[in-house]
Each structure stands twice: as C-alpha cells, then as structure tokens.
Design an enzyme around this catalytic site. Sequence first.
Site, PDB file in Angstrom:
ATOM      1  N   ASP A  70      -4.307  -4.312   5.856  1.00 33.83           N
ATOM      2  CA  ASP A  70      -5.170  -5.731   4.724  1.00 33.83           C
ATOM      3  C   ASP A  70      -3.143  -6.777   4.181  1.00 33.83           C
ATOM      4  O   ASP A  70      -2.571  -6.523   4.562  1.00 33.83           O
ATOM      5  CB  ASP A  70      -4.824  -5.612   3.205  1.00 33.83           C
ATOM      6  N   MET A 103      -0.129   0.635   4.988  1.00 39.85           N
ATOM      7  CA  MET A 103      -1.101   1.718   6.362  1.00 39.85           C
ATOM      8  C   MET A 103      -2.327   0.563   6.324  1.00 39.85           C
ATOM      9  O   MET A 103      -2.422   0.211   5.630  1.00 39.85           O
ATOM     10  CB  MET A 103      -1.648   2.832   5.949  1.00 39.85           C
ATOM     11  N   SER A 146       0.741  -0.924   0.339  1.00 39.25           N
ATOM     12  CA  SER A 146      -0.296  -0.383   0.285  1.00 39.25           C
ATOM     13  C   SER A 146       0.533   1.372  -0.200  1.00 39.25           C
ATOM     14  O   SER A 146       1.934   1.297  -0.807  1.00 39.25           O
ATOM     15  CB  SER A 146      -0.717   0.030   1.575  1.00 39.25           C
ATOM     16  N   THR A 147       1.093   1.987   1.097  1.00 39.90           N
ATOM     17  CA  THR A 147       1.886   3.409   0.806  1.00 39.90           C
ATOM     18  C   THR A 147       2.869   3.540   1.267  1.00 39.90           C
ATOM     19  O   THR A 147       3.647   2.148   1.286  1.00 39.90           O
ATOM     20  CB  THR A 147       1.134   3.863   2.111  1.00 39.90           C
ATOM     21  N   HIS A 189      -2.507  -1.375  -3.369  1.00 37.90           N
ATOM     22  CA  HIS A 189      -3.574  -0.301  -2.945  1.00 37.90           C
ATOM     23  C   HIS A 189      -3.445   1.091  -3.859  1.00 37.90           C
ATOM     24  O   HIS A 189      -2.661   1.371  -4.019  1.00 37.90           O
ATOM     25  CB  HIS A 189      -3.498   0.046  -1.691  1.00 37.90           C
TER      26      HIS A 189
END
Length: 339
Positions: free
Chosen positions: A283, A280, A165-166, A192
């Site tokens: 998941d 973050m 993600s991030t 993401h």
Amino acid sequence: MNILVVDDSAFMRKIVTDLLERMPNIHVSNTARNGQHALKLLAEALKPDLVLLDVEMPVLNGLETLKEIKRLYDIPVVMLSALSNKDITIEALTLGAADFVEKPINIREIQDEWIQDFYGKIKNIPTQRRRPVRRTERVERTEEPPVLKERSLPSRIQALVIGASTGGPKALLRISKALPASLKVPIFIVQHMPKGFTTSFAQRMNDESAAPVKEAQDGMSIEKCVYLCPGDYHMTLRQGKIVLNQEAKVHGTRPAVDYLFESAAQMYRRELVAVLLTGMGKDGSEGMREIQRLGGYTIAQDKETSVVFGMPRQAILSGVVNEVLSLDDIGAKVKQMVR
C-alpha cells in the site's frame, strides 16, 4: 516459527493454537494462562520466535508482561486485544509491541477475513531466529541498489501526507512529538488500524504532540493541524475538505494509503510531500507514483529502522521514491518542512 500463546481463556488459547498450527512453518511451542506463567516459561524453556499476548489477564496483565519481555528478551510481541481495551493496546504499541490483532467478536464463528488478516500479521513480523536464514534477504544484499528519482524538495510545501502500517504507531508518535505547536501546513495520516482504535491513537498523539491532532471526520474543512484517518474509512481530500468513504478495501485494508496519496496529489500537485513508513504489503506505492507524476516529492523509511520493510521497499523498488531516510531523519525533515 515457534510461538508462545498467552491468554487467560482456555477456549481462546485452543482456538488460536488450532489456527496457528494450520499455518505452514508455524508451531505453537507452548501456552500460558497469564503473564506470570508466560515469564516463567520464557525463563525455563527454549525461547519462542514470537509471543502472542492477551491484553487483559489476571495475576499479571498484558502491559506489565510486555514490559518484562522487552526488558529481558529480544522477542517480538503481538497483542491480542478486544475493542474495549483500545487505550491499553495503543499503550502496548508505544511500549514496543510489534503489532496487535483485534479479537473476533464471535469466536465461535470466526470469519475468513479475520483469519487471513491474522495470518498476514503473524507471518510478516520479523524474528531474530528467521533473519539469518531468509533467502530473500541474501538476495537483497546482492541486488543493485535501486536508483532514486532525483528531484529537489519543493521550495513551497502546501501539505504533507504520511502512510504507515505494522510498526507505524510507535514511529508516528516519535515524529509527532517533534512537531512544533504551530504548523504552517496540514499533515494527513493513514495508519492501518481497525475502527475504534484510531480514536484512541489520535487522542494519544494529541496528548504527546505540541501540534493539534484530530481524528478526521467527513466534511471537515482543512486547517493547519494533523489529521488521522479513522479505521474502516478511506480518507480523500477534495476542494479544501476531508471526504471519507467506505469503498472497497485496497490491498485488503480500509483505510488505504493509496486513496489518500492519490487524492492529495490531485489537490496539491508539486507542492506535496509524501512519507511512507514501516508496514507490510505494498500500500502506498501507487499513490507515490501519482505524486511523482504530478511533481510532488516522496520519502521512504529505511530498512534498518522499519519494523517491517514491506511498504517502503515496494515503493523504492517501484522507482517512485526520491529519498530514503532513517526514522530519526524523517522526524527532523518533517519538523523542518512544517515549522
């Protein structure tokens, strides 16, 4: 947290400022109308904790401004991007932007979901000023290190799955650059990212990797290449094919890492390796649990090399990780597994 908002639209600056000022412990310390103005403010004034930077501006655009900020200061930058700027946004992430926020289509009627996503991204970006005083980090240092699940890397590997993600795009590009031209197993990735941006990111990965990288499509037969899940779809694996769906969001996101990990666990069982990178939220943890249950092997990125240590930390604390490695060590291990 003090934020500098940079956008050539006065209307957009006002909307973003109003939204940020409603957040607890957030203050817009200044606004700038273009990149040149932003750099002047940074040189003259007290440094903000974060810069929210528009991609497309006159005088000095977002990319050039980002390069200067990263050269001169240790301040995280989050890009404000429209879908029409997707290639430039991917470039910004490779240059060191921590994340990006897709501008709402109708800024006069902003949806609650967009606001929640915006708030989530802003509050989860680590800043230098906040790090020394965060209570949770002090607690973490006194915690007993989590016990990793002892298990050997499978002698025979049939597939590799990666979730991020991030901070993920930059990490994934680093890993993909080390891949050999010929892979002995397929690699499936969930990053993401909104719809449209994944197309540009898959192309960027394909350009920079010796291995072929494709944005996944529904019904594709699985070959020995890298597949990136498209934005706004969950990716699952079934009977040698990729199956995409638009079922409900998981952990507030679609695509979700858990969907991929759980279906891959069913298909490859003990011949599967999973890697959970920076990001973050939580998941990926449940998917790793299923991989562990069926005999697969799991790796998480370490705190020191993660932009946001949310997803890897949750998996480690959940006791579903076999090995914690730095990003460079993950890259070396992935290369070793797939060649």
